[in-house]
Design an enzyme around this catalytic site. Structure first.
Site, PDB file in Angstrom:
ATOM      1  N   LYS A 192      86.908  64.211  68.792  1.00  0.00           N
ATOM      2  CA  LYS A 192      87.342  62.840  68.574  1.00  0.00           C
ATOM      3  C   LYS A 192      86.293  61.926  69.206  1.00  0.00           C
ATOM      4  O   LYS A 192      86.241  61.741  70.424  1.00  0.00           O
ATOM      5  CB  LYS A 192      88.713  62.595  69.212  1.00  0.00           C
ATOM      6  N   THR A 249      92.070  57.020  81.289  1.00  0.00           N
ATOM      7  CA  THR A 249      92.401  57.881  80.147  1.00  0.00           C
ATOM      8  C   THR A 249      92.413  59.347  80.569  1.00  0.00           C
ATOM      9  O   THR A 249      93.235  60.128  80.091  1.00  0.00           O
ATOM     10  CB  THR A 249      91.403  57.645  78.998  1.00  0.00           C
ATOM     11  N   TYR A 256      99.379  64.695  79.099  1.00  0.00           N
ATOM     12  CA  TYR A 256      99.545  65.303  77.768  1.00  0.00           C
ATOM     13  C   TYR A 256      99.668  66.824  77.908  1.00  0.00           C
ATOM     14  O   TYR A 256     100.503  67.452  77.261  1.00  0.00           O
ATOM     15  CB  TYR A 256      98.354  65.004  76.854  1.00  0.00           C
ATOM     16  N   GLU A 268      85.460  64.551  82.858  1.00  0.00           N
ATOM     17  CA  GLU A 268      84.218  63.930  83.362  1.00  0.00           C
ATOM     18  C   GLU A 268      84.467  62.438  83.318  1.00  0.00           C
ATOM     19  O   GLU A 268      84.521  61.847  82.239  1.00  0.00           O
ATOM     20  CB  GLU A 268      83.028  64.265  82.456  1.00  0.00           C
ATOM     21  N   CYS A 303      77.882  56.489  83.409  1.00  0.00           N
ATOM     22  CA  CYS A 303      78.813  56.888  84.469  1.00  0.00           C
ATOM     23  C   CYS A 303      78.080  57.253  85.752  1.00  0.00           C
ATOM     24  O   CYS A 303      78.632  57.132  86.824  1.00  0.00           O
ATOM     25  CB  CYS A 303      79.669  58.045  83.996  1.00  0.00           C
ATOM     26  N   LYS A 353      84.686  41.778  79.802  1.00  0.00           N
ATOM     27  CA  LYS A 353      85.046  42.405  81.081  1.00  0.00           C
ATOM     28  C   LYS A 353      83.869  42.301  82.072  1.00  0.00           C
ATOM     29  O   LYS A 353      84.047  41.903  83.218  1.00  0.00           O
ATOM     30  CB  LYS A 353      85.424  43.876  80.836  1.00  0.00           C
ATOM     31  N   GLU A 396      84.044  50.221  88.869  1.00  0.00           N
ATOM     32  CA  GLU A 396      82.960  50.554  87.960  1.00  0.00           C
ATOM     33  C   GLU A 396      82.838  49.412  86.946  1.00  0.00           C
ATOM     34  O   GLU A 396      83.750  49.186  86.150  1.00  0.00           O
ATOM     35  CB  GLU A 396      83.290  51.862  87.248  1.00  0.00           C
TER      36      GLU A 396
HETATM   37  P1  NAP Z   1      87.819  55.573  77.466  1.00  0.00           P
HETATM   38  O1  NAP Z   1      88.449  54.316  77.072  1.00  0.00           O
HETATM   39  O2  NAP Z   1      88.489  56.419  78.471  1.00  0.00           O
HETATM   40  O3  NAP Z   1      87.581  56.373  76.116  1.00  0.00           O
HETATM   41  C1  NAP Z   1      87.098  57.677  76.068  1.00  0.00           C
HETATM   42  C2  NAP Z   1      87.703  58.360  74.868  1.00  0.00           C
HETATM   43  O4  NAP Z   1      89.108  58.488  75.047  1.00  0.00           O
HETATM   44  C3  NAP Z   1      87.492  57.580  73.570  1.00  0.00           C
HETATM   45  O5  NAP Z   1      87.270  58.494  72.534  1.00  0.00           O
HETATM   46  C4  NAP Z   1      88.826  56.877  73.420  1.00  0.00           C
HETATM   47  O6  NAP Z   1      89.160  56.525  72.105  1.00  0.00           O
HETATM   48  C5  NAP Z   1      89.777  57.917  73.939  1.00  0.00           C
HETATM   49  N1  NAP Z   1      91.045  57.332  74.367  1.00  0.00           N
HETATM   50  C6  NAP Z   1      91.284  56.069  74.776  1.00  0.00           C
HETATM   51  N2  NAP Z   1      92.593  55.907  75.080  1.00  0.00           N
HETATM   52  C7  NAP Z   1      93.190  57.107  74.848  1.00  0.00           C
HETATM   53  C8  NAP Z   1      94.520  57.576  74.972  1.00  0.00           C
HETATM   54  N3  NAP Z   1      95.508  56.786  75.386  1.00  0.00           N
HETATM   55  N4  NAP Z   1      94.785  58.871  74.657  1.00  0.00           N
HETATM   56  C9  NAP Z   1      93.801  59.685  74.229  1.00  0.00           C
HETATM   57  N5  NAP Z   1      92.533  59.285  74.074  1.00  0.00           N
HETATM   58  C10 NAP Z   1      92.214  58.018  74.393  1.00  0.00           C
HETATM   59  O7  NAP Z   1      86.351  55.397  78.027  1.00  0.00           O
HETATM   60  P2  NAP Z   1      85.157  54.611  77.340  1.00  0.00           P
HETATM   61  O8  NAP Z   1      85.447  53.178  77.584  1.00  0.00           O
HETATM   62  O9  NAP Z   1      84.935  55.076  75.965  1.00  0.00           O
HETATM   63  O10 NAP Z   1      83.894  55.117  78.173  1.00  0.00           O
HETATM   64  C11 NAP Z   1      83.506  54.522  79.347  1.00  0.00           C
HETATM   65  C12 NAP Z   1      84.000  55.329  80.553  1.00  0.00           C
HETATM   66  O11 NAP Z   1      83.601  56.701  80.448  1.00  0.00           O
HETATM   67  C13 NAP Z   1      83.438  54.856  81.847  1.00  0.00           C
HETATM   68  O12 NAP Z   1      84.452  54.730  82.809  1.00  0.00           O
HETATM   69  C14 NAP Z   1      82.429  55.926  82.268  1.00  0.00           C
HETATM   70  O13 NAP Z   1      82.174  56.065  83.590  1.00  0.00           O
HETATM   71  C15 NAP Z   1      83.019  57.143  81.692  1.00  0.00           C
HETATM   72  N6  NAP Z   1      81.982  58.143  81.404  1.00  0.00           N
HETATM   73  C16 NAP Z   1      81.931  59.279  82.179  1.00  0.00           C
HETATM   74  C17 NAP Z   1      80.942  60.237  81.950  1.00  0.00           C
HETATM   75  C18 NAP Z   1      80.870  61.480  82.780  1.00  0.00           C
HETATM   76  O14 NAP Z   1      80.192  62.392  82.396  1.00  0.00           O
HETATM   77  N7  NAP Z   1      81.548  61.583  83.883  1.00  0.00           N
HETATM   78  C19 NAP Z   1      80.022  60.047  80.918  1.00  0.00           C
HETATM   79  C20 NAP Z   1      80.113  58.895  80.145  1.00  0.00           C
HETATM   80  C21 NAP Z   1      81.093  57.954  80.413  1.00  0.00           C
HETATM   81  P3  NAP Z   1      88.871  55.055  71.466  1.00  0.00           P
HETATM   82  O15 NAP Z   1      87.932  54.364  72.383  1.00  0.00           O
HETATM   83  O16 NAP Z   1      88.313  55.377  70.157  1.00  0.00           O
HETATM   84  O17 NAP Z   1      90.194  54.373  71.349  1.00  0.00           O
END
Ligand code: NAP
Ligand code: MG
Length: 502
Positions: A192, A249, A256, A268, A303, A353, A396
């Site tokens: 996804k 998330t 879940y 991650e 991240c 934001k 963050e």
């Molecule tokens: P996010 O909102 O958590 O989204 C990540 C994924 O989860 C997307 O595919 C999103 O789908 C999905 N998602 C959102 N709400 C969900 C729910 N209620 N149930 C199931 N899936 C759901 O994060 P993001 O804004 O895309 O990415 C930024 C964040 O990722 C930052 O906090 C960053 O630090 C972190 N990050 C961490 C790493 C690491 O390796 N540790 C690497 C990269 C990024 P949709 O967006 O399509 O709705």
């Protein structure tokens, strides 16, 4: 090193791209079962690039069933590892053959600079797939020293049907980090992608089919977190989920799992990563260049971004002057211009934001930037904070904003660095080797870099301490642990006619 084209040439390619629109399930492009679509936008221009299938629970069910079918009949899972290697190495080759198209598509879809897409995201993603493919026929299982009368084998088996939920900041690279080891291990996957960035994942699935990956093994289900992510997380026939994204998330995926089939969950998550510079750090130019790269690469949407500069007071002013010098070279503008280093933030909502952090505090000193350069773009910004508990220090931001926290000593620097709920990465700059290593041991983070800032390498594990995640590591041979489970097989060696053996 990739030869870059001109801005005009990239614009011409962007005009001529044929963008995918449908989900990829069971080896073919398919519209959503309910026929819904959503728009995908170029964040740099606000222009709608196209519409994409907005899948939902029924599409997830279909993709999981096809992935299960593929896993159980062994069309991929039971292939000789060498045969899986050949397919993945071929996929890597095809990614490089299509690198330019993938790079432009990624830049348009995510607002990332073409420079980064061409020099990092796409070649690195291809390298990751090849690395895991080449590894898989070189891994041995174990025999335990259990007893003379038995042989106890410890073998690794593919975990089964895997859900991969991705963020938007490194769309193709994060996909590669996960499908590389998952596919190499023999799993079937349902991906996804983040709704904002689905295009390159779809093109990759097409290339994987061309490389010989059997149908049903790699499925890309496009749509929102609520409509696709949650049903995948709750699915009773998904054996594990590997998630990269926000901590909020990530927590949901644990719920879940607890509420469904106790699938394994690997998280991650975010970071608020410290970069410590001590008074005795050598070559301030080099330090400044690392600081700028750490804070502003990918618009700070990283991240492991080094977003907190913890600097010893004696060196602070000289270092900040150098950091500003280097940051000024990071041109903000059209991501398709190869001179540009700061492209657009991912979306209007995210831009709002990040902007809100810049407006928040009156008592902080903005040392550089702080300005919004047109809708969606923010210039590299450096803020010296007065309150170590402010949101600028704690949260963050995921934008090009570096907060500066002056400290008096090494001990104080480590204490401030560890004063966070996150623990993904940390850096320390000092000429004192003992202090560097002592600091590296004391810092509570999954990756510590000494006298450098780096994302690491495919050969080294990547993941976090504390609320930056748990359950496994991406990259390196350890990534395979996520997608395999241990089985013990006992063989009785005793001869029933003559029990006196060895
Ligand atoms: P996010 O909102 O958590 O989204 C990540 C994924 O989860 C997307 O595919 C999103 O789908 C999905 N998602 C959102 N709400 C969900 C729910 N209620 N149930 C199931 N899936 C759901 O994060 P993001 O804004 O895309 O990415 C930024 C964040 O990722 C930052 O906090 C960053 O630090 C972190 N990050 C961490 C790493 C690491 O390796 N540790 C690497 C990269 C990024 P949709 O967006 O399509 O709705
Ligand atoms: Mg987009």
């Amino acid at each position: 090193m990739t030869d870059l084209l001109t801005h005009e040439e990239y614009r011409a390619i962007a005009q001529s791209l044929d963008l995918p629109q449908n989900a990829w399930i069971d080896g073919a492009y398919r519209p959503a079962i309910l026929g819904k679509t959503f728009e995908t936008v170029n964040p740099a221009t606000g222009v709608v690039l196209g519409t994409i299938a907005a899948c939902g629970p029924a599409d997830v069910d279909f993709a999981v069933a096809k992935a299960r079918e593929a896993f159980e009949d062994g069309r991929w899972s039971k292939l000789h590892p060498g045969a899986r290697k050949d397919v993945l190495v071929e996929l890597s080759r095809l990614m490089l053959r299509n690198a330019r198209e993938l790079a432009v598509m990624e830049s348009l879809d995510a607002g990332k600079t073409i420079y980064d897409c061409e020099t990092v995201d796409i070649p690195e993603a291809a390298h990751v797939i090849k690395w895991h493919g080449e590894l898989i026929d070189k891994i041995y299982d174990q025999v335990s020293p259990a007893s003379n009368g038995h042989i106890a084998m410890v073998v690794r088996e593919a975990v089964g049907v895997v859900g991969l939920v991705l963020p938007w900041n490194f769309p193709l690279l994060m996909l590669a980090w996960k499908i590389g080891p998952a596919l190499a291990s023999g799993c079937s996957v349902v991906v996804k992608p983040a709704a904002e960035t689905t295009l390159t994942a779809l093109l990759l699935a097409e290339l994987a089919a061309e490389a010989g990956l059997p149908r049903g093994v790699l499925n890309i289900v496009t749509g929102s977190g609520a409509d696709v992510g949650e049903p995948l997380g709750r699915h009773k026939d998904v054996d594990m989920v590997s998630f990269t994204g926000s901590t909020v998330t990530g927590r949901r995926f644990l719920h879940y799992s607890a509420d469904s089939n106790l699938k394994e969950v690997v998280l991650e998550l975010g970071g608020k990563n410290p970069c410590i510079v001590l008074d005795d750090a050598e070559d301030l130019d080099a330090v400044a260049s690392h600081v700028v790269n750490g804070a502003f690469w990918n618009m700070g949407q990283n991240c492991s971004a080094a977003s907190r500069l913890i600097v010893q007071a004696g060196i602070k002013d000289r270092l900040i002057a150098k950091v500003k010098e280097h940051a000024r070279e990071w041109i903000v503008g059209d991501p398709l211009n190869p001179e540009v280093r700061i492209g657009a933030l991912i979306s209007k909502a995210h831009f709002a934001k990040v902007s809100s952090y810049l407006k928040a505090s009156k008592s902080d000193r903005i040392l550089m930037g702080g300005k919004i350069v047109g809708e969606g773009f923010i210039e590299p910004t450096i803020v010296e904070v007065s309150d170590r508990n402010s949101s600028l220090v704690r949260e963050e931001i995921f934008g090009p904003v570096l907060t500066v926290v002056p400290v008096a000593s090494f001990e104080e620097a480590i204490a401030v660095a560890n004063d966070t709920e996150y623990g993904l990465a940390a850096s320390i700059f000092t000429a004192n080797g003992k202090r560097a290593l002592r600091g590296a041991r004391m810092l509570r983070a999954g990756t510590v870099t000494v006298n450098s800032f780096g994302e690491g390498d495919i050969t080294t594990p990547f993941g976090g301490y504390k609320q930056s995640g748990f359950g496994g590591r991406d990259n390196s041979i350890h990534a395979h642990d996520q997608y395999t489970q241990l089985k013990t097989i006992w063989l009785d060696l005793t001869d029933t006619a003559d029990t006196a053996i060895g």
